[in-house]
Scaffold this active site. Structure first.
Site, PDB file in Angstrom:
ATOM      1  N   THR A   1      -2.155   0.963  -1.322  1.00  0.00           N
ATOM      2  CA  THR A   1      -2.589   2.359  -1.314  1.00  0.00           C
ATOM      3  C   THR A   1      -2.700   2.855  -2.757  1.00  0.00           C
ATOM      4  O   THR A   1      -3.444   3.788  -3.029  1.00  0.00           O
ATOM      5  CB  THR A   1      -1.598   3.259  -0.543  1.00  0.00           C
ATOM      6  OG1 THR A   1      -0.266   2.888  -0.921  1.00  0.00           O
ATOM      7  CG2 THR A   1      -1.760   3.086   0.960  1.00  0.00           C
TER       8      THR A   1
ATOM      9  N   HIS B   1       2.718  -3.686   8.946  1.00  0.00           N
ATOM     10  CA  HIS B   1       2.388  -3.472   7.528  1.00  0.00           C
ATOM     11  C   HIS B   1       2.506  -4.724   6.682  1.00  0.00           C
ATOM     12  O   HIS B   1       2.532  -4.611   5.452  1.00  0.00           O
ATOM     13  CB  HIS B   1       3.322  -2.426   6.916  1.00  0.00           C
ATOM     14  CG  HIS B   1       3.161  -1.057   7.464  1.00  0.00           C
ATOM     15  ND1 HIS B   1       2.355  -0.111   6.884  1.00  0.00           N
ATOM     16  CD2 HIS B   1       3.688  -0.479   8.560  1.00  0.00           C
ATOM     17  CE1 HIS B   1       2.412   0.999   7.592  1.00  0.00           C
ATOM     18  NE2 HIS B   1       3.215   0.799   8.619  1.00  0.00           N
TER      19      HIS B   1
ATOM     20  N   LYS C   1       3.382  -0.840  -9.237  1.00  0.00           N
ATOM     21  CA  LYS C   1       3.714  -1.156  -7.853  1.00  0.00           C
ATOM     22  C   LYS C   1       5.032  -1.916  -7.861  1.00  0.00           C
ATOM     23  O   LYS C   1       5.518  -2.290  -8.938  1.00  0.00           O
ATOM     24  CB  LYS C   1       2.622  -2.014  -7.207  1.00  0.00           C
ATOM     25  CG  LYS C   1       2.191  -3.221  -8.068  1.00  0.00           C
ATOM     26  CD  LYS C   1       1.090  -4.042  -7.420  1.00  0.00           C
ATOM     27  CE  LYS C   1      -0.286  -3.432  -7.561  1.00  0.00           C
ATOM     28  NZ  LYS C   1      -0.962  -3.128  -6.329  1.00  0.00           N
ATOM     29  N   ARG C   2       5.641  -2.128  -6.680  1.00  0.00           N
ATOM     30  CA  ARG C   2       6.850  -2.943  -6.634  1.00  0.00           C
ATOM     31  C   ARG C   2       6.569  -4.303  -7.271  1.00  0.00           C
ATOM     32  O   ARG C   2       5.444  -4.816  -7.203  1.00  0.00           O
ATOM     33  CB  ARG C   2       7.290  -3.132  -5.175  1.00  0.00           C
ATOM     34  CG  ARG C   2       7.920  -1.903  -4.553  1.00  0.00           C
ATOM     35  CD  ARG C   2       9.201  -1.505  -5.216  1.00  0.00           C
ATOM     36  NE  ARG C   2      10.263  -2.429  -4.893  1.00  0.00           N
ATOM     37  CZ  ARG C   2      11.314  -2.145  -4.123  1.00  0.00           C
ATOM     38  NH1 ARG C   2      11.446  -0.932  -3.607  1.00  0.00           N
ATOM     39  NH2 ARG C   2      12.250  -3.043  -3.883  1.00  0.00           N
TER      40      ARG C   2
HETATM   41  C1  26Q Z   1      13.257  -4.625   6.468  1.00  0.00           C
HETATM   42  C2  26Q Z   1      14.474  -5.065   6.961  1.00  0.00           C
HETATM   43  C3  26Q Z   1      15.636  -4.891   6.246  1.00  0.00           C
HETATM   44  C4  26Q Z   1      15.589  -4.206   5.034  1.00  0.00           C
HETATM   45  C5  26Q Z   1      14.376  -3.753   4.546  1.00  0.00           C
HETATM   46  C6  26Q Z   1      13.206  -3.977   5.263  1.00  0.00           C
HETATM   47  C7  26Q Z   1      11.899  -3.503   4.725  1.00  0.00           C
HETATM   48  C8  26Q Z   1      11.805  -2.279   4.081  1.00  0.00           C
HETATM   49  C9  26Q Z   1      10.603  -1.849   3.570  1.00  0.00           C
HETATM   50  C10 26Q Z   1      10.762  -4.260   4.859  1.00  0.00           C
HETATM   51  C11 26Q Z   1       9.548  -3.822   4.344  1.00  0.00           C
HETATM   52  C12 26Q Z   1       9.460  -2.602   3.694  1.00  0.00           C
HETATM   53  C13 26Q Z   1       8.220  -2.081   3.125  1.00  0.00           C
HETATM   54  C14 26Q Z   1       7.047  -2.638   3.261  1.00  0.00           C
HETATM   55  C15 26Q Z   1       5.859  -2.068   2.637  1.00  0.00           C
HETATM   56  O1  26Q Z   1       5.925  -1.142   1.858  1.00  0.00           O
HETATM   57  N1  26Q Z   1       4.668  -2.599   2.962  1.00  0.00           N
HETATM   58  C16 26Q Z   1       3.444  -2.074   2.411  1.00  0.00           C
HETATM   59  O2  26Q Z   1       2.933  -1.093   3.294  1.00  0.00           O
HETATM   60  C17 26Q Z   1       1.837  -0.414   2.720  1.00  0.00           C
HETATM   61  C18 26Q Z   1       1.425   0.689   3.671  1.00  0.00           C
HETATM   62  O3  26Q Z   1       0.807   0.169   4.796  1.00  0.00           O
HETATM   63  C19 26Q Z   1       0.691  -1.383   2.449  1.00  0.00           C
HETATM   64  O4  26Q Z   1      -0.315  -0.677   1.772  1.00  0.00           O
HETATM   65  C20 26Q Z   1       1.175  -2.552   1.592  1.00  0.00           C
HETATM   66  O5  26Q Z   1       0.151  -3.507   1.475  1.00  0.00           O
HETATM   67  C21 26Q Z   1       2.415  -3.163   2.203  1.00  0.00           C
HETATM   68  O6  26Q Z   1       2.930  -4.165   1.335  1.00  0.00           O
END
Ligand code: 26Q
Length: 840
Positions: free
Chosen positions: A677, A378, A569-570
C-alpha cells in the site's frame, strides 16, 4: 393572564434540548477558544502560566472530541432507528496514526481551530507535533484497517470495528551504532484524549477448564466450565467521515481481572494467587506482538485473539437483541469481516454463543454463521499462515476445539460425497493438520466458515486460488473474489501534502478528496509549462522540508535538488532492501571509477522496523548504516550519492516522507508481496515507481501507464519456473563482475573495517540459495535504475510523468475498495446522517 405556559413541560420541550451543547460544541473560533480554556482549567486542572505544549494539545483534542461526540450520538441513533445493516470489522491491528490533524480536516474545523488557537497564543503546528500516535499495528495490514475506517465513515457506511487496546503498541526504534534497538511504546503514559472509557460495557471471557454435557428441555447441551475468567472493557475511539456527519466507532478491548472470581479465592485466603490472577488477566492486552509475516505459536497471542473476538461477538449479539429477537435474522443485520486469520477463532466462538448460550440447533447456527462471515487473506508467505498446536488449543479453548472438530467432520463428510477416496484433497482441506504435528489451521477454519474469501490485489487473488487455497477454490469458486487494497486520500494527500493538495484543488476543485477519480482532470495540465513548474516547486519544497528534518534529527545535510530515491516499509528479506543496497554499492563503485558518469545526484533514503527476533533483517539495517557511513565519508562522491536511514518509521514520519519522494522502491520478489500500500501512497504523491510485477504494482503500472513505471525483474511465473529448473545464484555472481565486486566488498568488511566478518551470513545466504532471487534480478534492476537516472536528468519530462502518475491513481482510493466490499460482499448500503437543524 397567567397562561401557565412556563409550567408546561411541552413548552419546555420546544427549547432545543441541545441548546447549551450548541454553545459547548459550537464551531466559531470564539466558542472553540472558550472550550479549549475550559478543558485546560476544568478537566486538566492547569493554569495558563504553567501549561505545556502537551497540555495545550490535550485541551484542543478534548475540544475537538466534544464536537465529534454529538455527531456520533446522531449517527448511532440513526442506525438504531433505521435498523441499518452494519459491518462489523474485526482486526487485531489498527495503525491509526495521529488523530488531531485528520479529525480537524474531516470535521472541516482546521481554519476555525487555527484561529482559536491563535487567540490563545498557542501554536497549532507545535500542538500537532505533540501527539503520541496509537501504533496498534505492525505495518501494512494494520494501516489498511485504519484507511478502511476512514473510508467507511466517509462513505457513510454503518460500521463498528473491534480490536485490542494494547497498552504498548509497536516498539519505538532507535539506532545505536547502526543497530536497531527497541524501546517500549508508552503511548498511554500521558493519557489518550481520543478514547472514551466505557466501564459499563464489559463482557466476561473464559479460558481453559473442561466441558460437560447436561440435560436441558429433553435435549443435550454443553456447558464450558473454565478455569479462569477475564473481563473485557470497551474503549471507544470516534472515527469521523470526511465532510459528512457520520461518526463511526472503533471499539478496542482492554483485559481486566474479574473481582468476583478473585473473591472466591480471597475467601479461601489465597491472597497472593488473587493478585497474581489480576496481573495475568491484564497481561492479555499488554503488548502488540511485533512480528509480521511470521506466525509464532505463543499461548498469549491466541489468548489475545480469542479475548477480543469474544468481547466483540458478545457485544454484537447485545446490539442485535436491541433490534431483533430471532437469531435467524442476524445476517440481515450484520456482516462480520475478518482481517486475516487473526480473528478467525470468531467462527468457532460465534457457533459456541449460538449453540451453547442461545440454544440454537447446530444446523441453524451454522447457516447463520456461514451467511455472515467474510475472510480477507493478506499473505503469500507460508510461514505467516497461522496454525495452533492442538495441545495448546485444547488447553485454552477446550469447547472451541470440540466445535471445530464438529465443523470439520461435517465439512469433510460433505466433501467426501463428491470426492469419496481423494485422501490428499481431504487432508489439504481439513481444518486439522495431522503431520508433522497436529495443529488447527486458522485459514481453513476461516475459509469453511465464510461466505466470501478475498485477496488484496489481482495477482495475489490469482495466486491464492492456484496455491494455498486451491482445494477450497475447486470446491466453492463462487466464494472467491479480489478486492484490491486502497489508501485514504485524506490522510495521504490532503493532510500530509498540503502544498500539492492546494495546487490540485486550485486547478480542478476539491471534489477529488471524496472522488479520487477526478484527479484525471490534471492530465491536460501536464502540458502546461506553468503548471509543471508549480508542480516541481511543491515537490522541491517537500524535499527541502524532509532535508531539514534529516539535518535536525541525524545531523546529515542532504541536497534537496538530488533525486530522492526512497524505500520505506518493514524490513524483510522478500522486500529486498538489500537489493536496493546492491544498486547503491554499484553506483558508488561506478562514481569512484568514473567521476564523469552521467547520473544525477541521488539521496537514497530507507526507513522501517525489523521484527526484534529477525536477525537477518536487523543485519540489513546494520548494513544500510555501514554503506551510508562509507559513502558519506568518501570525498570522491561528495553529494552525488548519499544514504540515509530515518529511524522509527511510523505514520507520523511516513506522512513527511511520501510527499518528498521522486522515486518509490517497490522491489519485492515477484509473487511475494500480497499487495503493498506504500506503493500507492508514493504514486499518489507524484513519485515514479521502480518495481517488479508484484502485488498491486501490476495494477498501478496498468493505471499510470508503462512509461511512468520503471519495470524490472522476473515475473511470479518466471520465479517459480527458475526455482523449479534449479536456480544457481553462485553462477550469476561468478559471471557478473559488478555484482561480484559489490558482494565481495560486503563480505570482506569493506564497509565495516573493524568487524570484517559481520555481513558474511547475509552474503552466504545470497550465494548459497538466495531464496528471494536477488542475484536473478540484479542486472535488470541496475539497468532500470540507470534509466531512472537518465530520465531524472530531463526535469521537464520527469515532472510531466509525475503529474500523469498522480492523475491516474484514482482507482487506489480506499473509498473504491470499500465500495466494492459493500456491494459485492457485505450487502451494506450507505446511511446518510442528517443533523437536526440547530446544528447546521
Ligand atoms: C500472526 C501471528 C502471530 C503474531 C503475529 C502475526 C502477524 C501479525 C501481522 C502476521 C502478519 C501480520 C501483518 C501482515 C501484513 O501486514 N501483511 C501486509 O498486508 C498488507 C495489506 O493487505 C499488504 O499490502 C502487504 O502486501 C502485506 O504484506
Amino acid at each position: 393572564m397567567l397562561t401557565g405556559d412556563f409550567m408546561n413541560p411541552s413548552h419546555l420541550a420546544t427549547i432545543p434540548p441541545d441548546d447549551h451543547n450548541r454553545v459547548r460544541t459550537g464551531t466559531h473560533p470564539e466558542q472553540i477558544a472558550q472550550s479549549i480554556r475550559d478543558h485546560l482549567h476544568l478537566i486538566q486542572a492547569r493554569f495558563p502560566a504553567v501549561a505545556t505544549p502537551y497540555d495545550h494539545y490535550m485541551a484542543v483534542a478534548y475540544a475537538v472530541r466534544d464536537r465529534l461526540l454529538h455527531r456520533w450520538t446522531r449517527t448511532a441513533e440513526t442506525y438504531y432507528r433505521r435498523r441499518s445493516k452494519s459491518v462489523c470489522y474485526l482486526s487485531a491491528e489498527y495503525l491509526l496514526g495521529p488523530q488531531l490533524g485528520s479529525n480537524l480536516l474531516h470535521l472541516g474545523l482546521m481554519p476555525a481551530v487555527r484561529e482559536a488557537v491563535g487567540m490563545l497564543d498557542f501554536d497549532l503546528d507545535e500542538i500537532l507535533e505533540q501527539e503520541f500516535e496509537p501504533g496498534l499495528g505492525n505495518g501494512g495490514l494494520g494501516r489498511l484497517a485504519a484507511c478502511y475506517l476512514d473510508a467507511m465513515a466517509t462513505l457513510e457506511v454503518p460500521s463498528i470495528s473491534h480490536g485490542i487496546r494494547y497498552e504498548f503498541g509497536i516498539f519505538a526504534q532507535e539506532i545505536v551504532n547502526g543497530w536497531q534497538v527497541e524501546k517500549a511504546d508508552k503511548w498511554l503514559r500521558l493519557g489518550n484524549p481520543w478514547e472514551i472509557a466505557r466501564p459499563e460495557i464489559t463482557f466476561e471471557v473464559k479460558f481453559g477448564g473442561h466441558t460437560e454435557v447436561y440435560n436441558c428441555d429433553g435435549g443435550y447441551q454443553v456447558r464450558w466450565v473454565p478455569d479462569s475468567v477475564v473481563r473485557g472493557m470497551a474503549y471507544d475511539t470516534l472515527i469521523a467521515g470526511y465532510g459528512v456527519n457520520t461518526v463511526n466507532l472503533l471499539r478496542l478491548w482492554k483485559a481486566e481481572a474479574v473481582e468476583d472470581f478473585d473473591f472466591q479465592i480471597f475467601n479461601r485466603g489465597d491472597y497472593y494467587r488473587a493478585v497474581l490472577d489480576k496481573v495475568t488477566s491484564e497481561n492479555i492486552t499488554k503488548v502488540l506482538y511485533p512480528n509480521d509475516e511470521q506466525a509464532e505459536g505463543k499461548a498469549l497471542r491466541l489468548k489475545q485473539q480469542y479475548f477480543f473476538v469474544s468481547c466483540a461477538l458478545q457485544d454484537l449479539l447485545r446490539l442485535f437483541f436491541q433490534k431483533s429477537k430471532d437469531l435467524r435474522d442476524f445476517p440481515d443485520e450484520f456482516f462480520i469481516q475478518l482481517n486475516d486469520t487473526h480473528p478467525a477463532v470468531g467462527v468457532a466462538e460465534f457457533m459456541r454463543l449460538l449453540v451453547d448460550e442461545y440454544s440454537l440447533g447446530w444446523d441453524t447456527a451454522w447457516e447463520v454463521t456461514q451467511a455472515c462471515f467474510g475472510y480477507t487473506n493478506h499473505t503469500l508467505m507460508p510461514e505467516a499462515l497461522e496454525k495452533w498446536p492442538l495441545s495448546l488449543f485444547s488447553q485454552l479453548l477446550p469447547r472451541h476445539l470440540e466445535i471445530i472438530y464438529e465443523i470439520n467432520q461435517r465439512f469433510l463428510d460433505s466433501v467426501r460425497i463428491s470426492f469419496p477416496d481423494d485422501v490428499d484433497r481431504l487432508a489439504a482441506l481439513s481444518i486439522i493438520e495431522e503431520a508433522p504435528e497436529r495443529q488447527v489451521r486458522m485459514a481453513n477454519l476461516a475459509c469453511v466458515g465464510s461466505r466470501a474469501i478475498n485477496g488484496v490485489a489481482a495477482l495475489h487473488t490469482d495466486l491464492i486460488k492456484k496455491g494455498v487455497f486451491k482445494d477450497f477454490h475447486d470446491l466453492t469458486p463462487e466464494k472467491f473474489s479480489n478486492k484490491t487494497n486502497g489508501v485514504s486520500p485524506r490522510r495521504f494527500l490532503l493532510l500530509s501534502n498540503p502544498g500539492l493538495a492546494e495546487l490540485i484543488t486550485h486547478h480542478i476543485g476539491d471534489g477529488w478528496v471524496k472522488d479520487l477519480d477526478l484527479l484525471r482532470g490534471l492530465e491536460p495540465h501536464a502540458k502546461n509549462p506553468g503548471f509543471v513548474k508549480d508542480w516541481a516547486a511543491v515537490k522541491l519544497s517537500n524535499k527541502t522540508r524532509l532535508a531539514e528534518q534529516v539535518l535536525a534529527r541525524l545531523g546529515i545535510r542532504v541536497n534537496p535538488t538530488a533525486l530522492f530515491d526512497i524505500q520505506v516499509k518493514r524490513l524483510h528479506e522478500y522486500k529486498r532492501q538489500h537489493l536496493n543496497l546492491l544498486h547503491i554499492i554499484t553506483l558508488y563503485n561506478r562514481l569512484r571509477d568514473n567521476p564523469a558518469l552521467k547520473a544525477p545526484p541521488r539521496v537514497c533514503i530507507f526507513s522501517g522496523k525489523a521484527a526484534p527476533g529477525y536477525w537477518q533483517a536487523k543485519l540489513i539495517i546494520r548494513l544500510i548504516h555501514a554503506v551510508a557511513d562509507t559513502v558519506q565519508k568518501d570525498p570522491a562522491v561528495g553529494d552525488r550519492l548519499q544514504v540515509v536511514f530515518i529511524p522509527d518509521f511510523n505514520v507520523k514520519n511516513a506522512q513527511k516522507i511520501y510527499p518528498a519522494a521522486d522515486l518509490s522502491e517497490q522491489i519485492s520478489t515477484a509473487g511475494m508481496e500480497a499487495s503493498g500500500t506504500g506503493n500507492m501512497k508514493f504514486a499518489l504523491n507524484g513519485a515514479l515507481t521502480i518495481g517488479t510485477l508484484d502485488g498491486a504494482n501490476i495494477e498501478i503500472r496498468e493505471a499510470v501507464g508503462a512509461e511512468n513505471f520503471f519495470l524490472f525483474g522476473l515475473s511470479a511465473a518466471e520465479v517459480a519456473h527458475r526455482k523449479a529448473e534449479g536456480y544457481n545464484p553462485h553462477a550469476i555472481y561468478e559471471s557478473n563482475p559488478e555484482l561480484r565486486l559489490a558482494l565481495d566488498q560486503i563480505a570482506s568488511g569493506f564497509f565495516t573495517p573493524r568487524d570484517t566478518g559481520l555481513f558474511k551470513p547475509l552474503v552466504d545466504t545470497l550465494l548459497s540459495h538466495d531464496p528471494f532471487m536477488l542475484m536473478g534480478d540484479y542486472q535488470a534492476y541496475i539497468d532500470s535504475q540507470e534509466r531512472v537516472g537518465l530520465t531524472y536528468l530531463r526535469p521537464e519530462r520527469w515532472h510531466r510523468l509525475s503529474i500523469l502518475n498522480t492523475a491516474r491513481m484514482g482507482r487506489f482510493s480506499a473509498d473504491r475498495s470499500i465500495r466494492e466490499y459493500c456491494e459485492e460482499i457485505w450487502g451494506v448500503a450507505p446511511q446518510p446522517i442528517v443533523m437536526p437543524a440547530e446544528f447546521s
